[in-house]
Design a protein around this motif. Sequence first.
Motif, PDB file in Angstrom:
ATOM      1  N   ARG A   5     -36.632  55.033  13.986  1.00 40.36           N
ATOM      2  CA  ARG A   5     -37.618  53.566  13.858  1.00 40.36           C
ATOM      3  C   ARG A   5     -38.493  52.881  13.368  1.00 40.36           C
ATOM      4  NH1 ARG A   5     -37.515  53.477  19.338  1.00 40.36           N
ATOM      5  NH2 ARG A   5     -39.779  53.590  18.975  1.00 40.36           N
ATOM      6  N   TYR A   8     -37.428  52.324  10.169  1.00 40.51           N
ATOM      7  CA  TYR A   8     -36.856  51.309   9.125  1.00 40.51           C
ATOM      8  C   TYR A   8     -37.889  50.477   9.319  1.00 40.51           C
ATOM      9  CZ  TYR A   8     -32.384  53.114   9.084  1.00 40.51           C
ATOM     10  OH  TYR A   8     -31.031  53.810   9.284  1.00 40.51           O
ATOM     11  N   VAL A 188     -35.315  40.394  17.136  1.00 39.48           N
ATOM     12  CA  VAL A 188     -33.774  41.870  17.047  1.00 39.48           C
ATOM     13  C   VAL A 188     -35.152  42.298  17.861  1.00 39.48           C
ATOM     14  CG1 VAL A 188     -33.336  43.500  16.415  1.00 39.48           C
ATOM     15  CG2 VAL A 188     -32.653  41.166  15.581  1.00 39.48           C
ATOM     16  N   LEU A 189     -36.045  42.840  17.832  1.00 40.41           N
ATOM     17  CA  LEU A 189     -37.108  44.337  17.937  1.00 40.41           C
ATOM     18  C   LEU A 189     -37.833  43.830  19.229  1.00 40.41           C
ATOM     19  CD1 LEU A 189     -39.460  44.343  15.177  1.00 40.41           C
ATOM     20  CD2 LEU A 189     -38.213  46.213  15.686  1.00 40.41           C
ATOM     21  N   ARG A 190     -37.736  42.530  19.801  1.00 37.83           N
ATOM     22  CA  ARG A 190     -38.245  42.099  21.150  1.00 37.83           C
ATOM     23  C   ARG A 190     -37.239  42.717  21.952  1.00 37.83           C
ATOM     24  NH1 ARG A 190     -40.436  37.081  22.634  1.00 37.83           N
ATOM     25  NH2 ARG A 190     -38.944  37.278  24.575  1.00 37.83           N
ATOM     26  N   THR A 191     -35.675  42.268  21.622  1.00 41.55           N
ATOM     27  CA  THR A 191     -34.555  42.525  22.284  1.00 41.55           C
ATOM     28  C   THR A 191     -34.206  43.747  22.162  1.00 41.55           C
ATOM     29  OG1 THR A 191     -33.877  40.513  20.367  1.00 41.55           O
ATOM     30  CG2 THR A 191     -32.198  41.374  22.253  1.00 41.55           C
ATOM     31  N   TYR A 192     -34.505  44.867  21.558  1.00 45.32           N
ATOM     32  CA  TYR A 192     -34.597  46.492  21.879  1.00 45.32           C
ATOM     33  C   TYR A 192     -35.130  46.330  21.900  1.00 45.32           C
ATOM     34  CZ  TYR A 192     -34.201  50.898  19.663  1.00 45.32           C
ATOM     35  OH  TYR A 192     -35.183  52.616  19.752  1.00 45.32           O
ATOM     36  N   TYR A 193     -36.377  46.178  22.672  1.00 45.15           N
ATOM     37  CA  TYR A 193     -37.493  47.343  23.438  1.00 45.15           C
ATOM     38  C   TYR A 193     -37.065  46.706  24.474  1.00 45.15           C
ATOM     39  CZ  TYR A 193     -40.547  48.436  19.345  1.00 45.15           C
ATOM     40  OH  TYR A 193     -40.773  49.392  18.348  1.00 45.15           O
ATOM     41  N   TRP A 194     -36.357  45.274  24.865  1.00 39.96           N
ATOM     42  CA  TRP A 194     -36.602  44.676  26.592  1.00 39.96           C
ATOM     43  C   TRP A 194     -34.955  45.039  26.726  1.00 39.96           C
ATOM     44  CZ3 TRP A 194     -31.922  42.488  27.997  1.00 39.96           C
ATOM     45  CH2 TRP A 194     -31.884  41.958  29.294  1.00 39.96           C
ATOM     46  N   GLN A 195     -33.907  45.591  25.474  1.00 35.38           N
ATOM     47  CA  GLN A 195     -32.815  46.561  26.596  1.00 35.38           C
ATOM     48  C   GLN A 195     -33.400  48.515  26.628  1.00 35.38           C
ATOM     49  OE1 GLN A 195     -29.368  46.321  23.457  1.00 35.38           O
ATOM     50  NE2 GLN A 195     -28.925  44.088  24.440  1.00 35.38           N
ATOM     51  N   ARG A 196     -34.289  48.895  25.536  1.00 36.28           N
ATOM     52  CA  ARG A 196     -33.966  50.039  26.172  1.00 36.28           C
ATOM     53  C   ARG A 196     -35.030  50.072  27.229  1.00 36.28           C
ATOM     54  NH1 ARG A 196     -38.555  53.338  22.527  1.00 36.28           N
ATOM     55  NH2 ARG A 196     -39.646  51.960  23.417  1.00 36.28           N
TER      56      ARG A 196
END
Length: 423
Positions: A5, A8, A188-196
Amino acid sequence: MLKKRNIYIAIFFVSLIGLAVIQYQYLRIGLNLAKLQFNTKLGNVSSDIAKGLETENQLTFLIGNALKEDTSYFTNRIDSVQEASRYFLNDYITEKLVTNGIDTDFTYTLHSKDSSFYLQSPKRFEINDNVESYPIELIGYLPREFEKKVVLELQFKNLNSFFLSKLNGLTLPSILFILGICIAVIWVLRTYYWQRNVITTTNEFINNLTHELKTPVFSIGLATKILEESALNEQKPILGMIRQQVKRLTVHIDKVLELGNLESSNNVLKLEIIDFRPYLFKLCEEFATLVAIEEVQFIYDLQQENFRIKAEVFHLENTINNILDNAKKYSARPIIKLKAYSLNNQFIIEIIDNGKGISEEEKKKIFLKYYRVTDTEVQSVKGYGLGLSYVKKVIEKHKGKVLIESEKGKGSKVSLKIPLYNE
Ligand code: ADP
């Protein structure tokens, strides 16, 4: 995963900086081209103006008299004549500039080389304005009248901002698009961290809950055992049923906990160099005995050689059991084949069944935790969607790969490939 990550994110920032630098270079090239174009246009304007003021005409005659302060020809006062010539010359230059495509502010000074006389445009720039001058040496009538060199000097203010305004059609969209990319990536990064975060909390909750279930399940098992000792004959089948269900529940709880354990970042498998053949052979024998009473055909074929790999036997055995279990669960009249061999420095186990098969689309999802195929037939088979997710995690920790080949309605082949250990 974390490293990937970060790579990327680094690639994104490097690309963004690269894009900004390239845009800046394009802007510089654009500015230079605009400057070049401006100079060409101004060359045309200069020759147009020089040609227009070469002969004696109404304008040059008026300018000549204004400069000489000669009012013999006019009835007006000299300052009115000078004022008029100032405006007429200004209009004349404006017209020439506009017809050549230059529509920026300008001022002018008409003067002799020795500055003994001069005429200035009605408008003047501030002293500290960034001004560029373009002198045009006049020929013909006016220099002849004064017997001196006469120069018309055009001045333009802040040319760079003028050129930039011309390039705004390109710079503004570029900046907006780069900004758009940044906003999208941040989102996208915020959503990713939130989902994680949500996934981690959910997993933790499930693991805690399952762990909490262990004690009551153990107590129920123990209590059933005690009760069985003094139970009446007609009560025994009921107690037997309770014990069986408790056993099933324990297996499920253990499965969830094993996977949770495997997922926790500080869990490292204790890999040992072993020959896995005897373990696999024992596992096959046990499975064959287990399924002998059911309507299941199980054939296994292990190549006669060592399978030296780095493995943790407990997890690897669980993995193979999970796949065999699936082969049995998802086939109506199961014929299951297990083949193990080594090829190209890889230890390969293939488990083939004649079951329902898996569609191409589902194949991508069945390794996800809790995922189950949503067809009504399969729904009737019990499961939590944990088996294959566990298989994938274990095999990845053995530096191996899981491959599934399947055709809907015909059966599936699950292959595990683990690198053989070489000294
Ligand atoms: P579970 O079996 O508990 O549902 P798994 O993770 O083991 O969970 O499997 C996920 C899904 O993959 C299952 O719901 C099933 O639909 C499908 N599947 C797995 N193995 C097979 C197989 N051998 N044949 C057909 N479908 C399978």
